[in-house]
Design a protein around this motif. Structure first.
Motif, short mmCIF file in Angstrom:
data_model
loop_
_atom_site.label_atom_id
_atom_site.label_comp_id
_atom_site.label_asym_id
_atom_site.label_seq_id
_atom_site.Cartn_x
_atom_site.Cartn_y
_atom_site.Cartn_z
N PRO A 148 0.82 -1.20 0.00
CA PRO A 148 0.00 0.00 0.00
C PRO A 148 0.86 1.26 0.00
O PRO A 148 1.97 1.22 0.51
N ARG B 48 -2.04 -5.26 -1.27
CA ARG B 48 -2.94 -4.18 -0.85
C ARG B 48 -3.58 -4.47 0.50
O ARG B 48 -3.88 -3.56 1.27
N LYS C 63 -1.76 -3.71 4.65
CA LYS C 63 -1.54 -2.30 5.02
C LYS C 63 -1.06 -2.16 6.47
O LYS C 63 -1.53 -2.87 7.35
#
Ligand code: PLP
Length: 405
Positions: A262, A270, A273
């Motif tokens: 991220p 993704r 994070k």
């Protein structure tokens, strides 16, 4: 009820529960969230287990987290600067804060596979036909569930045993060689030889050191040895955020790893994070950990273990042994065992009693059903006395003959 006087004795002395995030502090603020939700809290005499929520963060870490929660920054700038600072502190080429050691494994492997090619980053985890390499080599003796974190990139694991099989397995499909430091002495090829073989074939290397502090030196050792990528958990011995970790090593791989992290969206990372609070918290946890007196802490653990050992040994038929695991969870660990003829109970019986006691206590699995293990590194100082009293009480209740101490 017999535990109440013990608690009472402590309430009068210095603060029993001095760490943030604990019920005592929460209650002082007016709300005991866990209690309101009906969630059991417990004294952790087991260790840094994820299912027990790992470790407790120090005051310095919570201050940093609170500080960060009040400002906006650019995520990449924060990761850049924190990464540089960590690299300076740990004398390695580069570093980044990940959402744990497992995330460090996924992102590090991704970086090795893709390099700085953003098209390849978007192609993960589908490697076939992309020109990317497809295999990671792991010794059979290093097989561990967490290796799934490598498979998340699309890599296929090739298991080998012994030097000959290892060298034969290396091919133009080999992206990476992964070493599980915890199992160094179980594997046929040990940590330095493994690295040399990889280097002789120009294969990038990763070492999983998730639970390998203490000793603090391990934070420096494996990058200095020459491993390209070194993975640590943030929320184990370092006592950073549970959902943070460190990826240390070669700048070219870590910069590439960041392309899968991220804020970028079209990536396998993704979901890995780390928020700004935890990134800063991780840095401060590391700084705080590096600054503490490790010898003094070790002596404290030994004294706590002795206190608990002396207490439980007063129960007839109970024996103890202090063991220090060689690599991972390298801390004084008390193995408590008993003669089932004198203490007719299983470890499960005793652990259930400890769990349902007041305060509730968790200990760790032992090697068989008449033993369990205790560590003190996750105790708030002072809790060792409660653990000693409760363990002795529960073992004595299960024993056939009265205690002699
Ligand atoms: C704990 C652990 C992991 C996972 O670490 P997280 O920080 O929880 O992601 C990976 N490998 C080993 C050997 C571990 O002990």
């Amino acid at each position: 009820m017999s535990v109440i006087p013990v608690l009472g004795a402590f309430a009068g002395s210095a603060k029993l529960l001095p760490l943030p995030g604990e019920a005592a502090d929460a209650t002082a603020g007016g709300k005991d969230y866990f209690k309101e939700l009906g969630i059991r809290t417990f004294i952790n005499a087991a260790g840094t287990y994820t299912f027990m929520t790992g470790s407790l963060m120090r005051d310095e870490v919570m201050s940093a987290i609170n500080y960060a929660s009040k400002e906006f920054v650019l995520l990449d700038e924060l990761e850049d600067k924190v990464g540089q600072r960590i690299a300076t502190l740990l004398r390695c080429e580069y570093a980044t804060v990940t959402s744990g050691a497992a995330a460090a494994m996924t992102l590090g492997a991704a970086g090795v596979l893709t390099g700085m090619d953003e098209k390849k980053v978007a192609q993960l985890p589908f490697l076939e036909g992309t020109g990317m390499k497809t295999e990671v080599i792991i010794q059979k003796e290093h097989d561990i569930a967490y290796a799934h974190a490598l498979k998340n990139t699309g890599l296929r694991i090739v298991y080998v045993t012994g030097r000959e099989e290892l060298e034969k397995a290396i091919s133009d499909k080999t992206a990476l060689m992964y070493f599980l430091n915890a199992n160094n002495f179980e594997g046929k090829v040990q940590v330095e030889e493994f690295l040399k073989i990889a280097q002789a074939h120009s294969i990038p290397t990763m070492i999983d050191c998730a639970a390998d502090v203490p000793p603090v030196e391990n934070l420096f050792k494996y990058t200095a040895m020459g491993y390209d990528l070194v993975c640590f958990s943030g929320g184990k011995g370092i006592r950073g955020p549970q959902s943070a970790g460190l990826l240390l090593g070669r700048k070219k791989y870590i910069e590439a790893a960041r392309l899968s992290a991220p804020p970028r969206g079209n990536t396998i990372g993704r979901g890995l994070k780390v928020n700004k609070e935890e990134i800063l918290g991780m840095l401060v946890a590391l700084e705080t950990y590096l600054a503490i007196d490790h010898a003094k802490e070790w002596k404290m653990w030994e004294a706590q273990i002795k206190l608990i050992s002396d207490a439980v040994k007063t129960v007839a038929g109970v024996e103890t042994e202090v063991v220090v695991p060689p690599v991972a969870n390298h801390i004084p660990t008390l193995h408590i065992s008993w003669d089932p003829k004198k203490v007719p109970a299983t470890a499960a019986d005793i652990r259930q009693k400890l769990r349902s006691g007041n305060p509730s206590i968790e200990v760790a699995d032992g090697a068989n059903q008449h033993t369990f293990n205790v560590t003190t590194w996750m105790l708030v100082p002072g809790q060792e006395k409660i653990v000693a009293t409760q363990l002795k009480k529960v073992l004595a209740e299960m024993a056939l003959s009265p205690t002699h101490g």
